[in-house]
Design a protein around this motif. Structure first.
Motif, short mmCIF file in Angstrom:
data_model
loop_
_atom_site.label_atom_id
_atom_site.label_comp_id
_atom_site.label_asym_id
_atom_site.label_seq_id
_atom_site.Cartn_x
_atom_site.Cartn_y
_atom_site.Cartn_z
N ARG A 33 0.82 -1.22 0.00
CA ARG A 33 0.00 0.00 0.00
C ARG A 33 0.84 1.26 0.00
O ARG A 33 0.69 2.12 -0.87
N PHE A 34 1.77 1.37 0.98
CA PHE A 34 2.54 2.63 1.01
C PHE A 34 3.53 2.69 -0.15
O PHE A 34 3.88 3.77 -0.60
N ALA A 35 3.95 1.51 -0.65
CA ALA A 35 4.85 1.54 -1.80
C ALA A 35 4.11 2.07 -3.04
O ALA A 35 4.68 2.81 -3.83
N GLU A 36 2.82 1.69 -3.16
CA GLU A 36 2.05 2.22 -4.29
C GLU A 36 1.82 3.71 -4.14
O GLU A 36 1.85 4.46 -5.12
N ALA A 37 1.57 4.14 -2.89
CA ALA A 37 1.39 5.58 -2.65
C ALA A 37 2.68 6.31 -3.02
O ALA A 37 2.65 7.36 -3.66
N MET A 38 3.81 5.69 -2.64
CA MET A 38 5.11 6.26 -2.99
C MET A 38 5.23 6.41 -4.50
O MET A 38 5.67 7.45 -5.00
N THR A 39 4.81 5.38 -5.24
CA THR A 39 4.83 5.43 -6.71
C THR A 39 4.07 6.64 -7.22
O THR A 39 4.55 7.43 -8.02
N LEU A 40 2.85 6.75 -6.70
CA LEU A 40 1.95 7.79 -7.18
C LEU A 40 2.56 9.17 -6.95
O LEU A 40 2.57 10.03 -7.85
N PHE A 41 3.10 9.39 -5.74
CA PHE A 41 3.62 10.71 -5.41
C PHE A 41 4.95 10.95 -6.13
O PHE A 41 5.25 12.09 -6.52
N ALA A 42 5.74 9.87 -6.30
CA ALA A 42 7.00 10.04 -7.03
C ALA A 42 6.71 10.41 -8.48
O ALA A 42 7.40 11.27 -9.05
N VAL A 43 5.67 9.80 -9.06
CA VAL A 43 5.34 10.14 -10.45
C VAL A 43 4.83 11.57 -10.52
O VAL A 43 5.13 12.30 -11.47
N ALA A 44 4.10 12.00 -9.49
CA ALA A 44 3.63 13.39 -9.47
C ALA A 44 4.82 14.34 -9.46
O ALA A 44 4.83 15.34 -10.18
N CYS A 45 5.83 14.02 -8.63
CA CYS A 45 7.03 14.88 -8.57
C CYS A 45 7.76 14.83 -9.91
O CYS A 45 8.23 15.86 -10.41
N ALA A 46 7.86 13.62 -10.48
CA ALA A 46 8.56 13.47 -11.75
C ALA A 46 7.88 14.31 -12.83
O ALA A 46 8.53 15.00 -13.60
N GLY A 47 6.56 14.25 -12.85
CA GLY A 47 5.80 14.94 -13.88
C GLY A 47 6.00 16.44 -13.87
O GLY A 47 5.84 17.11 -14.89
N MET A 53 14.08 3.69 -1.69
CA MET A 53 13.08 4.61 -1.13
C MET A 53 12.08 3.85 -0.26
O MET A 53 11.66 4.36 0.79
N VAL A 54 11.69 2.64 -0.68
CA VAL A 54 10.78 1.84 0.16
C VAL A 54 11.40 1.63 1.53
O VAL A 54 10.74 1.83 2.57
N LEU A 55 12.68 1.29 1.57
CA LEU A 55 13.34 1.08 2.87
C LEU A 55 13.45 2.38 3.64
O LEU A 55 13.20 2.41 4.85
N ILE A 85 22.21 6.20 0.79
CA ILE A 85 23.41 6.19 -0.07
C ILE A 85 23.01 5.81 -1.50
O ILE A 85 23.43 6.44 -2.46
N VAL A 86 22.15 4.77 -1.62
CA VAL A 86 21.75 4.33 -2.96
C VAL A 86 20.93 5.41 -3.65
O VAL A 86 21.10 5.67 -4.85
N LEU A 87 20.06 6.09 -2.89
CA LEU A 87 19.26 7.15 -3.52
C LEU A 87 20.16 8.26 -4.05
O LEU A 87 19.96 8.75 -5.17
N VAL A 88 21.15 8.63 -3.26
CA VAL A 88 22.09 9.65 -3.71
C VAL A 88 22.85 9.15 -4.93
O VAL A 88 23.00 9.86 -5.94
N GLY A 89 23.29 7.89 -4.86
CA GLY A 89 24.06 7.32 -5.96
C GLY A 89 23.26 7.30 -7.24
O GLY A 89 23.78 7.64 -8.32
#
Lengths: 177, 460
Positions: B116-130, B276-278, B380-384
């Protein structure tokens, strides 16, 4: 005169009891019945013979419609409405159309899956008699309900109620309209 | 719950802690939303998100007033931060769809408490990407020109361009993610409607739940719909980052023009997405006491996915370098050489460090079992991954065929403000979601309980 009711509802506290109750009710010949549970139970689908639904067909149609829309839209734009000659390359450049065709197939398929789900479930439904049973609020928490509806030809208030009592429910209640 | 029997199960499947009942999982997850008390952690994160959101709005207002010149984009680096951030955000979104769709089809039941929260993360990440491609248009108010519609100008989008494919891919992705997420929420909205004591909440959740009542007829259609949506979302998520990578590969810029980009980008997307999920799951589960539902097993599995996709990314870096040398193409070779030794060398080696060398620690069970270390590693991975996108885009554009047109990209403060601002937008949306909707799928967690199994000998 007795007021007509929607049906009789029995409450169980575990999925196994609900599934065996649903099987017993089918065996008794009841057909207008529905079960309510806080999560999907595969055996229940089986017990109530609900395996077939038309959703896959709806999604297939939606997907095909989306694919056709995508392809024909691009064909219309690049060949008929706004042709651009780039070094004599063919206007009908189908490999370039594949991606948008694919995306619209998925888009239309997904939209028809959701609309099909709502349509086949009859949602949105602002009112349903089941909610008249006060304990029915627990159907979305930890209780399992079997409802035999009054429309069933075999339905009889006393006899159906007596039958439901034999299934050892926690409680049998009448569902008002 | 005293009125509900607890079932003890063999400890082999520790994807949910023992001792839970249907009632207690429901209450634990629903209480986070229905309680009147808001944790200080939530207040703090939401405030940070809101503050950064205002920074974003400020940056965007200035952009609208003055134009994209406030950013550091100058010829030849016209894509700069905007497209870097776009690719980074959209990649993060991919893990949510992977968890909700691909792991559903593969019958990985551990996904049930994080989808559930991973899907929410998807949705909001796509909103930011857009935000980024639209803001980068120069005249963002004309963004609707990207879609074909009958117009008096007599012009239409160029359907042979990957940039137009991207418009369709990303908007389809956003729509399908939203639909999938909403369908998943439907039974839980009904639970909230039935559990709440506030009239306004009951009305709002009631409207959103659309009268869902858990009928067996509905569940049977619902299960079909979930599977079909998962089946549609699976090729979609792979296609989205493939199309994003086409934005690069179809161009002839050295360092971009490679058939290897689609799988490389998809693996990188899932890599950053699981990071990001972690990064979200670890603080959330300790603040809300959800260790019984988001267990160490979940963190361990996510870390393993990160490790696996990280290795694919490492392979991609090696292959990229190898191909540049093996092709004998002088421009390809120079581009990779510039990346490693030129003005962007610090970024390149930092990304190698963040994406390849440091994540090798995830082989150790001690690192995977320690939430604090995992949190640090995911950052670290997100920055990388952000550096990876930056290096691919900026270093390739800065030094292409003609040395006379080479120029170094300098990010301005408005580049940073817009980027950090979208992190604020993400936090704002995500914490609004945490407060208003159940962050764990209640009904799917119920199916994980041992008592959810129907005992077959009772049949008949």
């Amino acid at each position: 005169m007795i007021k007509p009711i929607y049906g009789l509802m029995a409450e169980f506290d575990n999925p196994t009891a609900l599934v065996s109750a649903a099987r017993a009710a089918r065996q008794q010949g009841y057909r207008k019945l529905d079960a309510y549970s806080p999560f999907p139970i595969e055996e229940l689908t089986d017990a109530l013979h609900l395996h077939h639904n038309r959703l896959p067909l709806i999604v297939l149609c939606g997907g095909i419609l989306g694919g056709l829309t995508g392809y024909l839209m691009q064909y219309y734009v690049t060949v008929i409405s706004f042709p651009i000659n780039i070094g004599g390359r063919p206007l009908h450049s189908w490999p370039a159309y594949i991606i948008i065709t694919f995306e619209l197939t998925i888009l239309f398929g997904a939209i028809s899956a959701v609309l099909g789900l709502l349509g086949l479930c009859g949602l949105p439904m602002p009112y349903h008699p089941a909610f008249n049973v006060p304990r029915f609020a627990l159907a979305s928490r930890n209780r399992f309900f079997l409802c035999i509806e009054a429309e069933d030809p075999l339905f009889d208030r006393e006899r159906t109620s007596a039958f439901l009592e034999t299934l050892e429910p926690r409680e049998v209640s009448e569902v008002a309209h | 719950m005293a009125d509900e029997p607890q079932v003890i199960e063999r400890p082999q499947s520790r994807i949910i802690a023992p001792g839970y009942t249907f009632g207690t999982v429901t209450d634990q997850i629903a209480t986070v939303v229905l309680t009147g008390r808001t944790p200080v952690f939530w207040m703090a994160c939401f405030s940070v998100g809101l503050a950064l959101l205002f920074l974003f709005l400020w940056a965007v207002a200035l952009l609208f007033a003055k134009g994209v010149g406030i950013w550091g984009i100058r010829t030849p680096v016209m894509w700069g931060f905007a497209i870097t951030n776009f690719v980074w955000w959209i990649g993060i979104g991919h893990a949510g769809t992977l968890i909700s769709a691909i792991l559903l089809l593969l019958n990985q039941r551990w996904r049930n408490s994080i989808n559930r929260f991973a899907e929410a993360m998807t949705l909001f990440a796509v909103a930011c990407a857009g935000m980024f491609p639209i803001l980068h248009l120069g005249r963002p108010w004309l963004a609707y020109w990207l879609f074909p519609y009958p117009n008096t100008m007599g012009v239409q989008p160029q359907f042979r361009s990957p940039l137009v494919w991207d418009v369709f891919a990303v908007s389809t992705y956003a729509t399908v993610s939203l639909l999938f997420w909403f369908v998943g929420l439907l039974p839980d909205l009904a639970t909230l409607r039935d559990r709440t004591t506030s009239r306004i909440a009951r009305f709002s959740y009631g409207i959103l739940a659309m009268g869902w009542r858990g009928s067996a007829r509905h569940w049977s259609v619902y299960e079909t719909a979930s599977l079909l949506l998962a089946g549609l979302a699976t090729p979609l998520v792979l296609s989205v980052h493939t199309v994003v990578s086409f934005d690069f590969t179809i161009a002839i810029v050295p360092g971009w023009h490679s058939t290897f980009f689609p799988p490389y980008f998809v693996a990188g997307a899932i890599y950053s997405g699981f990071a990001m999920v972690l990064a979200l799951a670890i603080p959330l589960r300790s603040v809300y006491g959800l260790q019984g539902l988001i267990t160490d097993k979940h963190l361990d599995n996510s870390a393993k996915v990160m490790l696996a996709t990280g290795l694919i990314v490492a392979y991609a870096y090696i292959l990229e370098t190898f191909t540049a040398w093996y092709s004998g193409n002088v421009y390809e070779g120079a581009s990779i050489w510039n990346r490693m030794t030129g003005p962007y060398a610090p970024y390149y080696w930092a990304l190698i460090m963040c994406n390849i060398i440091l994540p090798q620690c995830l082989w150790m069970k001690r690192v995977r079992g320690n939430p604090l270390l995992l949190f640090i590693w995911s950052i670290i991975v997100l920055v990388g991954m952000w550096l990876e996108r930056f290096v691919i885009i900026v270093s390739s554009l800065a030094q292409d065929f003609l040395p006379s047109s080479w120029s170094i990209f300098q990010a301005t403060r408005w580049d940073w403000a817009t980027y950090i601002g979208t992190i604020g937008l993400f936090l704002f949306l995500f914490f609004t979601f945490i407060r208003l909707l159940p962050m764990i799928s209640i009904f799917e967690v119920r199916t994980l309980l041992p008592q959810a199994k129907v005992e077959e000998e009772v049949r008949g």
